[in-house]
Scaffold this active site. Structure first.
Site, short mmCIF file in Angstrom:
data_model
loop_
_atom_site.label_atom_id
_atom_site.label_comp_id
_atom_site.label_asym_id
_atom_site.label_seq_id
_atom_site.Cartn_x
_atom_site.Cartn_y
_atom_site.Cartn_z
N ASP A 223 12.28 -13.73 9.03
CA ASP A 223 13.23 -14.82 8.86
C ASP A 223 14.16 -14.58 7.67
OD1 ASP A 223 12.22 -16.12 11.05
OD2 ASP A 223 11.22 -17.73 9.94
N LEU B 220 6.74 5.78 8.28
CA LEU B 220 6.34 7.20 8.19
C LEU B 220 5.68 7.65 9.49
CD1 LEU B 220 4.96 6.32 4.79
CD2 LEU B 220 6.37 8.36 4.96
N SER B 221 4.69 6.86 9.93
CA SER B 221 3.95 7.21 11.15
C SER B 221 4.69 6.62 12.35
CB SER B 221 2.53 6.65 11.06
OG SER B 221 2.55 5.23 10.99
N TYR C 224 -0.43 9.74 6.65
CA TYR C 224 0.78 9.53 5.86
C TYR C 224 1.21 10.75 5.05
CZ TYR C 224 -0.11 4.71 7.17
OH TYR C 224 -0.34 3.56 7.90
N HIS D 191 3.93 -6.15 11.20
CA HIS D 191 3.23 -6.67 12.37
C HIS D 191 2.79 -8.12 12.21
CE1 HIS D 191 3.17 -2.34 12.75
NE2 HIS D 191 2.36 -2.23 11.71
N ASN E 124 0.80 -1.24 0.00
CA ASN E 124 0.00 0.00 0.00
C ASN E 124 0.83 1.28 0.00
OD1 ASN E 124 -2.55 -1.41 0.09
ND2 ASN E 124 -2.06 -1.89 2.22
N ALA F 160 2.32 -3.02 6.58
CA ALA F 160 1.50 -3.89 7.45
C ALA F 160 2.20 -5.21 7.78
CB ALA F 160 0.15 -4.15 6.81
N ARG G 159 -0.25 -2.24 16.03
CA ARG G 159 0.92 -1.74 15.30
C ARG G 159 2.15 -1.58 16.20
NH1 ARG G 159 -1.35 0.01 10.33
NH2 ARG G 159 -3.49 0.67 10.66
N ARG H 141 -3.40 8.01 0.02
CA ARG H 141 -3.84 7.11 1.09
C ARG H 141 -3.82 7.83 2.45
NH1 ARG H 141 0.26 2.65 3.70
NH2 ARG H 141 -1.33 1.67 4.98
N ARG I 149 0.11 4.51 17.70
CA ARG I 149 -1.12 4.17 16.97
C ARG I 149 -1.83 2.97 17.62
NH1 ARG I 149 -0.05 4.01 10.73
NH2 ARG I 149 -2.34 3.99 10.78
#
Ligand code: DQA
Length: 146
Positions: A88, A102-103, A23, A81, A11, A78, A112, A18, A108
């Site tokens: 690995d 970024l965040s 973001y 998480h 994403n 994503a 996350r 978005r 949050r």
């Protein structure tokens, strides 16, 4: 010239459109251009990959040593998480890796806060918007000059 692998996870191709409140408005192309500029100043060559697919990211990391990369800069998005496979792969290839977001993932939602990638990375930079990537590349430059 040392080669650095930059990976943007799922994403992140949608940056700029978005969830702008989280973001921001900067696009991935703009972030990549800033990274290229910093890399050129330090005689580094970047290979930049964006993928929405976990297996592609695992493959790309797995081949990083064979493809003669010296370090990895990754925003696993994503998959940070959720992906034991990406963790690995980083552990297996054993190249200096810096995780960026970024965040501020710790400010949050609870889900996350945990990064599966952080324990196999040299460090994590989170919360500085597009500048996180530049800080991450600077960290890699320092690691490589050690
Ligand atoms: C992100 C944070 C993740 O939690 C999220 O799933 C993303 C982007 C960031 O850069 O802030 O897609 O990695």
């Amino acid at each position: 010239m040392k080669k650095i692998l930059v990976i943007h996870g799922p994403n992140l191709d949608l940056l700029g459109q978005r969830e702008q409140d989280i973001y921001g408005k900067v696009t991935l192309a703009e972030i990549n251009a800033q990274l290229e500029k910093l890399a050129a100043q330090h005689q580094l060559s970047l290979t930049i990959v964006q993928s929405n697919h976990e297996g592609n990211i695992v493959d790309t990391i797995g081949q990083a040593k064979k493809n003669q990369f010296s370090a990895v800069l990754i925003n696993p998005a994503a998959y940070t998480h959720t992906s034991i496979a990406i963790r690995d792969a980083i552990s297996a290839v054993n190249l200096p890796t810096v995780e960026v977001h970024l965040s501020n993932i710790h400010a949050r939602e609870d889900f996350r806060h945990m990064s599966l990638v952080a324990p196999v990375s040299c460090g994590q930079i989170t919360g500085f918007g597009p500048h996180s990537y530049l800080l991450g590349l600077q960290a890699i430059i320092q690691l490589l000059n050690k």
